[in-house]
Scaffold this motif. Sequence first.
Motif, PDB file in Angstrom:
ATOM      1  N   LEU A  46      -7.497  -0.320   3.346  1.00  0.00           N
ATOM      2  CA  LEU A  46      -6.254  -0.526   4.082  1.00  0.00           C
ATOM      3  C   LEU A  46      -5.738   0.765   4.698  1.00  0.00           C
ATOM      4  N   ARG A  47      -5.871   1.867   3.952  1.00  0.00           N
ATOM      5  CA  ARG A  47      -5.417   3.191   4.409  1.00  0.00           C
ATOM      6  C   ARG A  47      -6.373   4.237   3.878  1.00  0.00           C
ATOM      7  N   GLY A  48      -6.562   5.311   4.631  1.00  0.00           N
ATOM      8  CA  GLY A  48      -7.353   6.440   4.157  1.00  0.00           C
ATOM      9  C   GLY A  48      -8.851   6.250   4.301  1.00  0.00           C
ATOM     10  N   ARG A  49      -9.577   7.032   3.492  1.00  0.00           N
ATOM     11  CA  ARG A  49     -11.044   7.002   3.481  1.00  0.00           C
ATOM     12  C   ARG A  49     -11.512   7.043   2.039  1.00  0.00           C
ATOM     13  N   VAL A  50     -12.527   6.218   1.731  1.00  0.00           N
ATOM     14  CA  VAL A  50     -13.079   6.144   0.377  1.00  0.00           C
ATOM     15  C   VAL A  50     -14.595   6.215   0.432  1.00  0.00           C
ATOM     16  N   ARG A  51     -15.177   6.498  -0.722  1.00  0.00           N
ATOM     17  CA  ARG A  51     -16.633   6.483  -0.872  1.00  0.00           C
ATOM     18  C   ARG A  51     -16.963   5.592  -2.065  1.00  0.00           C
ATOM     19  N   LEU A  52     -17.752   4.567  -1.806  1.00  0.00           N
ATOM     20  CA  LEU A  52     -18.240   3.664  -2.836  1.00  0.00           C
ATOM     21  C   LEU A  52     -19.660   4.105  -3.157  1.00  0.00           C
ATOM     22  N   GLY A  53     -19.919   4.440  -4.414  1.00  0.00           N
ATOM     23  CA  GLY A  53     -21.229   4.955  -4.793  1.00  0.00           C
ATOM     24  C   GLY A  53     -21.878   4.135  -5.882  1.00  0.00           C
ATOM     25  N   ALA A  54     -23.202   4.002  -5.790  1.00  0.00           N
ATOM     26  CA  ALA A  54     -23.985   3.319  -6.817  1.00  0.00           C
ATOM     27  C   ALA A  54     -25.324   4.033  -6.911  1.00  0.00           C
ATOM     28  N   GLY A  55     -25.520   4.737  -8.021  1.00  0.00           N
ATOM     29  CA  GLY A  55     -26.748   5.514  -8.171  1.00  0.00           C
ATOM     30  C   GLY A  55     -26.815   6.602  -7.111  1.00  0.00           C
ATOM     31  N   ASP A  56     -27.938   6.680  -6.396  1.00  0.00           N
ATOM     32  CA  ASP A  56     -28.136   7.698  -5.359  1.00  0.00           C
ATOM     33  C   ASP A  56     -27.645   7.251  -3.986  1.00  0.00           C
ATOM     34  N   THR A  57     -27.027   6.073  -3.900  1.00  0.00           N
ATOM     35  CA  THR A  57     -26.587   5.520  -2.625  1.00  0.00           C
ATOM     36  C   THR A  57     -25.070   5.502  -2.571  1.00  0.00           C
ATOM     37  N   SER A  58     -24.524   5.792  -1.384  1.00  0.00           N
ATOM     38  CA  SER A  58     -23.076   5.704  -1.218  1.00  0.00           C
ATOM     39  C   SER A  58     -22.759   5.188   0.184  1.00  0.00           C
ATOM     40  N   ALA A  71       0.837  -1.203   0.000  1.00  0.00           N
ATOM     41  CA  ALA A  71       0.000   0.000   0.000  1.00  0.00           C
ATOM     42  C   ALA A  71       0.871   1.252   0.000  1.00  0.00           C
ATOM     43  N   ARG A  72       1.898   1.251   0.818  1.00  0.00           N
ATOM     44  CA  ARG A  72       2.810   2.404   0.876  1.00  0.00           C
ATOM     45  C   ARG A  72       3.483   2.612  -0.482  1.00  0.00           C
ATOM     46  N   GLU A  73       3.957   1.521  -1.084  1.00  0.00           N
ATOM     47  CA  GLU A  73       4.629   1.603  -2.389  1.00  0.00           C
ATOM     48  C   GLU A  73       3.674   2.112  -3.472  1.00  0.00           C
ATOM     49  N   GLN A  74       2.463   1.599  -3.512  1.00  0.00           N
ATOM     50  CA  GLN A  74       1.507   2.013  -4.542  1.00  0.00           C
ATOM     51  C   GLN A  74       1.048   3.455  -4.339  1.00  0.00           C
TER      52      GLN A  74
END
Length: 109
Positions: A64-76, A10-13
Motif C-alpha cells: 500500500l505504501r513504501g517498498r518491501v522485500r519478500l524473501g524465501a531462501g536465495d530468492t527475493s 495504513a497512515r494510522e498503523q
Amino acid sequence: MQKSSLTALAREQLERAHTSSSGRSSSTVYGGHEHRLRQTLIALTAGQMLGEHENPGEATVHVLRGRVRLGAGDTSWDGSAGDLLIVPDRRHTLEALEDSAVLLTVAKR
C-alpha cells in the motif's frame, strides 16, 4: 456491508509503528481465527523485518505504501506501492526497505 479506508488505516498503523519499540504495528481488517480468509494491515518502519516464518495458507502481500522485500531462501522479490506479491509456500521473510504498509491476505488451509 462495511467499508474501510486502507489509506487511513495504513497512515494510522505507520504512526503506531514509529512509536513502537519493535518498529511495527498491525491491525486485522477482515476475518480472524473463526474465518478461513484473513486480511491484516501490517506497518513496518524502514529496516524492520518479519523474521523467517511459515506460510499458514495461500497468501498475497499488497504493498500500500513504501517498498518491501519478500524473501524465501536465495530468492527475493521487491515490491512498491501498488504491487501484489504472491507469498511462496515455504519459509519466508518480509523486510521494509523504507517505511511501508502492506495488506496481507491469507486463506488458511
